[in-house]
Design a protein around this motif. Structure first.
Motif, PDB file in Angstrom:
ATOM      1  N   UNK A  57       1.065  -1.202   0.030  1.00  0.00           N
ATOM      2  CA  UNK A  57       0.104   0.035  -0.036  1.00  0.00           C
ATOM      3  C   UNK A  57       0.981   1.295  -0.039  1.00  0.00           C
ATOM      4  N   UNK A  58       0.786   2.321  -0.875  1.00  0.00           N
ATOM      5  CA  UNK A  58       1.402   3.376  -1.138  1.00  0.00           C
ATOM      6  C   UNK A  58       0.557   4.388  -0.432  1.00  0.00           C
ATOM      7  N   UNK A  59       1.270   5.209   0.409  1.00  0.00           N
ATOM      8  CA  UNK A  59       0.575   6.146   1.052  1.00  0.00           C
ATOM      9  C   UNK A  59       1.202   7.630   0.656  1.00  0.00           C
ATOM     10  N   UNK A  60       0.475   8.444   0.078  1.00  0.00           N
ATOM     11  CA  UNK A  60       1.045   9.576  -0.674  1.00  0.00           C
ATOM     12  C   UNK A  60       0.595  10.898  -0.056  1.00  0.00           C
ATOM     13  N   UNK A  61       1.558  11.773   0.452  1.00  0.00           N
ATOM     14  CA  UNK A  61       1.376  13.183   0.906  1.00  0.00           C
ATOM     15  C   UNK A  61       2.410  14.070   0.277  1.00  0.00           C
ATOM     16  N   UNK A  62       1.873  15.060  -0.407  1.00  0.00           N
ATOM     17  CA  UNK A  62       3.019  15.875  -0.957  1.00  0.00           C
ATOM     18  C   UNK A  62       3.386  16.999  -0.092  1.00  0.00           C
ATOM     19  N   UNK A 193       3.651  -1.460   3.864  1.00  0.00           N
ATOM     20  CA  UNK A 193       2.965   0.052   3.877  1.00  0.00           C
ATOM     21  C   UNK A 193       4.271   0.913   3.650  1.00  0.00           C
ATOM     22  N   UNK A 194       4.235   1.719   2.576  1.00  0.00           N
ATOM     23  CA  UNK A 194       5.104   2.790   2.192  1.00  0.00           C
ATOM     24  C   UNK A 194       4.526   4.112   2.343  1.00  0.00           C
ATOM     25  N   UNK A 195       4.961   4.896   3.372  1.00  0.00           N
ATOM     26  CA  UNK A 195       4.654   6.434   3.203  1.00  0.00           C
ATOM     27  C   UNK A 195       5.363   7.250   2.508  1.00  0.00           C
ATOM     28  N   UNK A 196       5.029   7.954   1.378  1.00  0.00           N
ATOM     29  CA  UNK A 196       5.910   8.601   0.671  1.00  0.00           C
ATOM     30  C   UNK A 196       5.465  10.145   0.807  1.00  0.00           C
ATOM     31  N   UNK A 197       6.443  11.124   1.029  1.00  0.00           N
ATOM     32  CA  UNK A 197       6.385  12.320   1.114  1.00  0.00           C
ATOM     33  C   UNK A 197       6.619  12.877  -0.383  1.00  0.00           C
ATOM     34  N   UNK A 198       5.899  13.155  -1.072  1.00  0.00           N
ATOM     35  CA  UNK A 198       6.301  13.618  -2.745  1.00  0.00           C
ATOM     36  C   UNK A 198       6.592  14.940  -2.712  1.00  0.00           C
TER      37      UNK A 198
END
Length: 346
Positions: A57-62, A193-198
């Motif tokens: 699961x990709x969690x994405x927040x810029x 789970x990967x939290x990605x700060x884009x």
């Protein structure tokens, strides 16, 4: 939630294209609770729990914010700028700013005049920033072409769990995905789970594309902000959306129906009130890019109500932030590798 780190994020500078200082803080924070930290050459940070699991699961927040960029100098030492992202130019009149130079922060003031105030078609190119220099040469000895400029603002508490700050869009989304990943690790979720700060969402959404292409996740939850309809002068064209009303889910063609249903069930389980917004085409978020990467990635959008978006003093709710963290964490706990996002599979 770790309110101290949220405040640090909101106080930090992260103009689109220059997110690196804040991303280093994210890495230092996330390495205390995830299994793996990675980066890429466009500037994204990946904080992973169970990075080798077959279901990811990709969690994405810029993490980037709107800003100005120095591109020229006047003869008397003022800075001329262009905008990076959706800057609302009139909100910058007379504001204090920080110019982020290689030598450190240089403070300045955005000039204001009668003619500027009366200009209904004002553009970023019409602005000037006074740093106190007396000549072009003096200004150029301190500030360089391409230096980013952000508003010199603070974070303040308001009534009823609210706070006001610049660039809550989407610093709070980046914070939420990190905290949701932390809870997934603490509660031993059964999926990766990967939290990605884009980076770069405010300009061209390049970070989201790179992240999805590199990660190739099973699905993605994009966390951003949305327009609250309870502010004076706001409308409810996308739905009735209130501060302190809870996380906002989205009905949109790009949003996977089964992911929305799973988020609804998670909200019911945690007794979290949710709100709904609609988008008939593009959502204006990283989800628009993530959804069409590779062979396609199932996406859901979870948003936080925000008043006065892209202004020096956006207003949001700490309660909504906590509810969003808890909602996504519960969603992750409910998932396993057998979960199908195919709408034709029961």
């Amino acid at each position: 939630m770790n309110k101290e780190f949220l405040m640090e994020m909101l106080h930090s500078a992260s103009p689109s294209g220059n997110e690196y200082d804040l991303q280093r803080k994210v890495m230092a924070y996330a390495k205390t609770f995830v299994d793996e930290i990675k980066t890429d050459t466009t500037g994204n940070v990946y904080a992973s729990y169970l990075p080798d699991h077959t279901f990811q699961v990709m969690l994405c927040g810029h993490i980037d914010e709107i800003a100005l960029m120095v591109v020229n100098f006047t003869a008397n030492g003022c800075l001329k700028v262009i905008k990076t992202g959706g800057v609302r130019i009139p909100t910058y009149f007379g504001q204090k700013v920080r110019v982020l130079t290689k030598q450190g922060v240089v403070y300045g003031s955005v000039g204001v005049s009668k003619s500027l105030l009366e200009n209904k078609d004002v553009k970023a190119e019409d602005l000037w920033i006074d740093i106190g220099a007396t000549s072009k040469e003096e200004a150029m000895s301190i500030v360089s072409h391409g230096d980013p400029v952000i508003l010199d603002t603070d974070v303040r508490p308001l009534l009823n769990n609210c706070i006001t700050a610049r660039a809550m869009d989407d610093r709070i989304g980046a914070f939420i995905v990190l905290e949701a990943a932390r809870k997934a690790k603490e509660q031993q979720a059964k999926v990766g789970v990967t939290a990605i700060t884009t980076v770069g969402e405010e300009t061209n959404m390049r970070g989201a594309y790179w992240a999805a292409a590199n990660q190739k996740p099973s699905c993605a939850i994009v966390v951003d902000v949305t327009f609250a309809s309870d502010a004076i002068g706001a409308d409810d064209v996308y739905g009735e959306i209130n501060i302190n009303g809870g996380p906002v889910l989205c009905h949109a063609p790009i949003v996977n129906r089964k992911l929305n249903q799973a988020l609804e069930k998670a909200a019911e389980k945690r007794q979290i009130k949710i709100q709904w917004e609609g988008a008939s085409g593009y959502t204006g978020t990283d989800g628009d890019r993530v959804h069409v990467v590779g062979e396609g990635i199932p996406v859901a959008l979870v948003s936080i109500p925000l008043r006065y978006m892209h202004s020096p003093s956006e207003v949001g709710s700490l309660k909504d932030i906590q509810d969003c963290i808890d909602l996504i964490a519960q969603f992750l706990m409910d998932l396993d590798e057998n979960f199908s996002m195919n709408p034709y599979v029961d």
